[in-house]
Design a protein around this motif. Structure first.
Motif, short mmCIF file in Angstrom:
data_model
loop_
_atom_site.label_atom_id
_atom_site.label_comp_id
_atom_site.label_asym_id
_atom_site.label_seq_id
_atom_site.Cartn_x
_atom_site.Cartn_y
_atom_site.Cartn_z
N GLN A 120 0.80 -1.22 0.00
CA GLN A 120 0.00 0.00 0.00
C GLN A 120 0.83 1.27 0.00
O GLN A 120 0.32 2.35 -0.31
CB GLN A 120 -0.92 0.02 1.23
CG GLN A 120 -1.87 -1.16 1.31
CD GLN A 120 -2.88 -1.17 0.18
OE1 GLN A 120 -3.52 -0.15 -0.12
NE2 GLN A 120 -3.02 -2.31 -0.49
N SER A 121 2.11 1.19 0.37
CA SER A 121 2.92 2.40 0.52
C SER A 121 4.38 2.08 0.24
O SER A 121 4.79 0.91 0.18
CB SER A 121 2.79 2.96 1.94
OG SER A 121 3.39 2.08 2.87
N GLU A 122 5.18 3.14 0.10
CA GLU A 122 6.62 2.95 -0.11
C GLU A 122 7.24 2.23 1.08
O GLU A 122 8.20 1.47 0.91
CB GLU A 122 7.32 4.29 -0.32
CG GLU A 122 8.82 4.13 -0.59
CD GLU A 122 9.55 5.43 -0.79
OE1 GLU A 122 10.77 5.38 -1.05
OE2 GLU A 122 8.92 6.50 -0.68
N GLU A 123 6.69 2.44 2.28
CA GLU A 123 7.24 1.77 3.46
C GLU A 123 7.16 0.25 3.32
O GLU A 123 8.06 -0.47 3.78
CB GLU A 123 6.50 2.22 4.72
CG GLU A 123 6.84 3.62 5.20
CD GLU A 123 6.30 4.71 4.28
OE1 GLU A 123 5.28 4.45 3.59
OE2 GLU A 123 6.89 5.81 4.25
N ASP A 124 6.11 -0.24 2.68
CA ASP A 124 6.00 -1.68 2.46
C ASP A 124 7.08 -2.15 1.49
O ASP A 124 7.68 -3.21 1.69
CB ASP A 124 4.61 -2.02 1.89
CG ASP A 124 3.49 -1.72 2.88
OD1 ASP A 124 3.78 -1.69 4.09
OD2 ASP A 124 2.36 -1.52 2.43
N VAL A 125 7.33 -1.39 0.44
CA VAL A 125 8.39 -1.73 -0.51
C VAL A 125 9.75 -1.70 0.18
O VAL A 125 10.59 -2.59 0.00
CB VAL A 125 8.37 -0.76 -1.71
CG1 VAL A 125 9.46 -1.13 -2.71
CG2 VAL A 125 7.00 -0.78 -2.39
N GLN A 126 9.96 -0.67 0.99
CA GLN A 126 11.22 -0.56 1.72
C GLN A 126 11.44 -1.76 2.62
O GLN A 126 12.55 -2.30 2.69
CB GLN A 126 11.22 0.71 2.58
CG GLN A 126 11.44 2.00 1.84
CD GLN A 126 11.45 3.18 2.80
OE1 GLN A 126 10.81 3.15 3.84
NE2 GLN A 126 12.18 4.22 2.43
N ALA A 127 10.41 -2.18 3.32
CA ALA A 127 10.56 -3.25 4.31
C ALA A 127 10.96 -4.57 3.67
O ALA A 127 11.84 -5.27 4.17
CB ALA A 127 9.26 -3.41 5.10
N VAL A 128 10.31 -4.92 2.55
CA VAL A 128 10.66 -6.18 1.89
C VAL A 128 12.05 -6.07 1.24
O VAL A 128 12.83 -7.02 1.26
CB VAL A 128 9.59 -6.59 0.87
CG1 VAL A 128 9.95 -7.93 0.24
CG2 VAL A 128 8.22 -6.68 1.54
N THR A 129 12.37 -4.90 0.69
CA THR A 129 13.70 -4.69 0.12
C THR A 129 14.76 -4.82 1.20
O THR A 129 15.81 -5.46 1.00
CB THR A 129 13.80 -3.32 -0.56
OG1 THR A 129 12.78 -3.21 -1.56
CG2 THR A 129 15.17 -3.13 -1.20
N ALA A 130 14.51 -4.24 2.37
CA ALA A 130 15.47 -4.35 3.47
C ALA A 130 15.66 -5.80 3.90
O ALA A 130 16.75 -6.19 4.34
CB ALA A 130 14.99 -3.51 4.66
N SER A 131 14.61 -6.61 3.76
CA SER A 131 14.71 -8.02 4.15
C SER A 131 15.67 -8.80 3.26
O SER A 131 16.20 -9.83 3.67
CB SER A 131 13.32 -8.67 4.13
OG SER A 131 12.51 -8.12 5.14
N ILE A 132 15.88 -8.32 2.04
CA ILE A 132 16.87 -8.97 1.16
C ILE A 132 18.26 -8.82 1.77
O ILE A 132 19.03 -9.79 1.85
CB ILE A 132 16.85 -8.34 -0.25
CG1 ILE A 132 15.45 -8.42 -0.86
CG2 ILE A 132 17.86 -9.05 -1.16
CD1 ILE A 132 15.27 -7.55 -2.10
N TYR A 133 18.58 -7.61 2.22
CA TYR A 133 19.88 -7.38 2.85
C TYR A 133 19.99 -8.18 4.14
O TYR A 133 21.06 -8.72 4.46
CB TYR A 133 20.06 -5.89 3.13
CG TYR A 133 20.15 -5.03 1.89
CD1 TYR A 133 21.36 -4.87 1.22
CD2 TYR A 133 19.02 -4.40 1.38
CE1 TYR A 133 21.45 -4.09 0.08
CE2 TYR A 133 19.09 -3.61 0.23
CZ TYR A 133 20.31 -3.45 -0.42
OH TYR A 133 20.39 -2.68 -1.55
#
Length: 513
Positions: free
Chosen positions: A40-53
């Protein structure tokens, strides 16, 4: 192989919490089980992207990066350990039952990448503040991270399944055959080229600038994959893009501060991409386990330095910064890169090593030295100007020999001498940085006629020192197949379309669970 993004999102939030945080690398997905309600938001994209790292930082990936790419090279020998899985790498008894042949953690990271690429675009439809340019930057980032994972797997196993769609249902069995490894790399190259110009060029926060996959990181990874494929002109093109980048200008750290700035403090001005660690959030347990000196209070010291001091001159600071060196009579030497600081390196009577806690050391994937020496190798392999090759190699050599006059690196007189000069300088510059085994493998891949020479010169002596008998060595290093890893038996059971590396095939049947 079963991959379920629902399960990973839930586990991530339970174990690591969902409280507010100050750092991108501390973000985790919220515990939502319906994927359509999540994006729903950029924060959701950020969170899953951060999980890659977060996945790449985990011991599952980090231990394998060290075992697959460093410990199999001529740089390392095994210290005292009763860990049979690690010992198998040293005594050439590696088999498909060894837990370190499992690739699951890398495919978990890949699944996160695939998930962001598939579902992040729908955030643009529901969030007016999430622009197409922002989306493209995230897509470029996760494509870069996915390419890094696949590139690591191809260089380790060669024959792997290639998945670009997220797996979101753990009730569905994952069945997919392996793809041609060269086709995989060529696809990844084209896939990254498409988005390279849309990637984030810079961050004001140095942790993100050095710790996230920026445009410079993507270009360096492209150069590396192009070098692996023998596409030398394109490799040089992307090296030059990094060298001449004004958005993220890079420069080599001066020699006297090199070890401290690059490996101890981290995120130096020559860094392009490094995995971020700290004692307060994510500990580098793998580095702590494998490197360092046990009697200094840090590390289990599973790895020690092979007798590689001979490749350095005594005026080369990298000799003392890479391993404990107090003279040619040393029987064993602990690895000091990342692990220990040395004072007065050039004065044997006053040379002192101080152990440091490896838990907070970043792991460097790429830095400017990589770019210079990749360009030098591409030029050497394609008949480039010998003087230019020498100048590129001299950048790191002169930096390391900072107490000696510049320009003392021997000049190559032939193309063959230039190729060997680059190989030797890469060996010195990147010792214990997880590149050496892949360097040897790349040379063999692009020059199969050199297989016997490369194995005899660089790999066989390492196993002789591990006290493996000659008959076993000759039987175990008989073909190119033997230089790649076996596919884990559990993977063969879960995915019946996989075919085992021919060198590791046995007569026993693998039954599917």
């Amino acid at each position: 192989m079963k991959l379920n993004i629902f399960k990973y999102l839930a586990i991530g939030s339970v174990l690591l919490g969902t409280s507010s945080c100050d750092s991108f690398f501390d973000l985790r997905p919220s515990n939502k089980m319906v994927i359509d309600d999540y994006w729903q938001s950029e924060e959701d994209v950020q969170a899953v992207t951060a999980s890659i790292y977060d996945k790449l930082n985990g011991s599952g990936c980090m231990e394998r990066l060290l075992l697959w790419s460093e410990f199999r090279s001529d740089n390392c020998l095994l210290s005292n350990t009763d860990n049979s899985s690690i010992s198998a790498f040293a005594n050439l008894t590696l088999s498909a039952t060894n837990g370190y042949t499992s690739w699951g953690d890398f495919y978990s990271a890949i699944n996160y990448c695939n998930t962001v690429e598939k579902f992040a675009p729908q955030v643009c439809e529901v969030s007016p503040t999430f622009t197409r340019a922002q989306l493209d930057a995230y897509i470029a980032e996760v494509r870069g991270l996915r390419a890094f994972c696949y590139f690591t797997l191809v260089r380790t196993f060669r024959d792997i399944p290639f998945v670009l769609e997220p797996t979101i249902d753990d009730e569905v069995e994952f069945e997919m055959p392996q793809s041609d490894p060269d086709d995989i790399i060529d696809y990844l190259i084209d896939n990254l080229k498409e988005y390279e110009g849309r990637a984030q060029t810079s961050f004001s926060n140095v942790l993100y600038l050095r710790g996230r996959m920026t445009q410079a990181g993507i270009r360096t990874l492209l150069a590396d994959m192009l070098l692996w494929r023998g596409r030398y002109a394109e490799c040089i093109e992307f090296c030059d893009k990094v060298i001449n980048d004004t958005n993220n200008p890079l420069s080599l750290v001066e020699g006297a501060n090199y070890a401290q700035s690059v490996f101890m403090t981290g995120n130096s001005r020559e860094s392009i991409f490094e995995l971020q660690f700290s004692n307060s959030t994510t500990s580098n347990s793998a580095l702590r386990r494998f490197y360092g000196k046990s009697d200094g209070g840090y590390g289990d010291q599973y790895f020690i330095a092979n007798d590689v001091a001979e490749i350095f001159s005594t005026t080369d600071a990298r000799l003392y910064n890479s391993m404990q060196y107090n003279g040619t009579g040393d029987a064993t030497r602990c690895i000091t890169k990342y692990a220990q600081m040395v004072t007065n390196p050039f004065t044997s009577s006053d040379r002192r090593y101080t152990s440091l806690d490896l838990s907070s050391r970043n792991w460097i994937v790429y830095r400017l030295a990589d770019v210079y020496l990749m360009k030098a190798e591409a030029l050497a392999e394609s008949g480039g100007n010998l003087e230019t090759i020498w100048e590129l190699c001299s950048k790191t050599y002169d930096r390391a020999n900072y107490n000696s006059p510049a320009g003392t690196l021997p000049h190559p007189a032939t193309a063959e001498e230039a190729r060997n000069l680059v190989l030797e300088e890469r060996h010195r510059e990147f010792m214990f940085e997880g590149k050496r085994y892949f360097d040897i493998l790349r040379r063999i891949k692009n020059h199969p006629e050199e297989f016997s020479t490369m194995v005899a010169n660089y790999l066989k002596p390492r196993y002789i020192k591990e006290k493996v008998d000659n008959q076993t060595i000759n039987a175990k290093l008989i073909s190119v197949d033997a230089l790649y890893m076996p596919i884990n038996n559990d993977e063969l059971r879960h995915n019946t379309q996989l075919v085992q590396n021919p060198f590791y095939k046995t007569s026993s049947n693998i039954e599917k669970n």
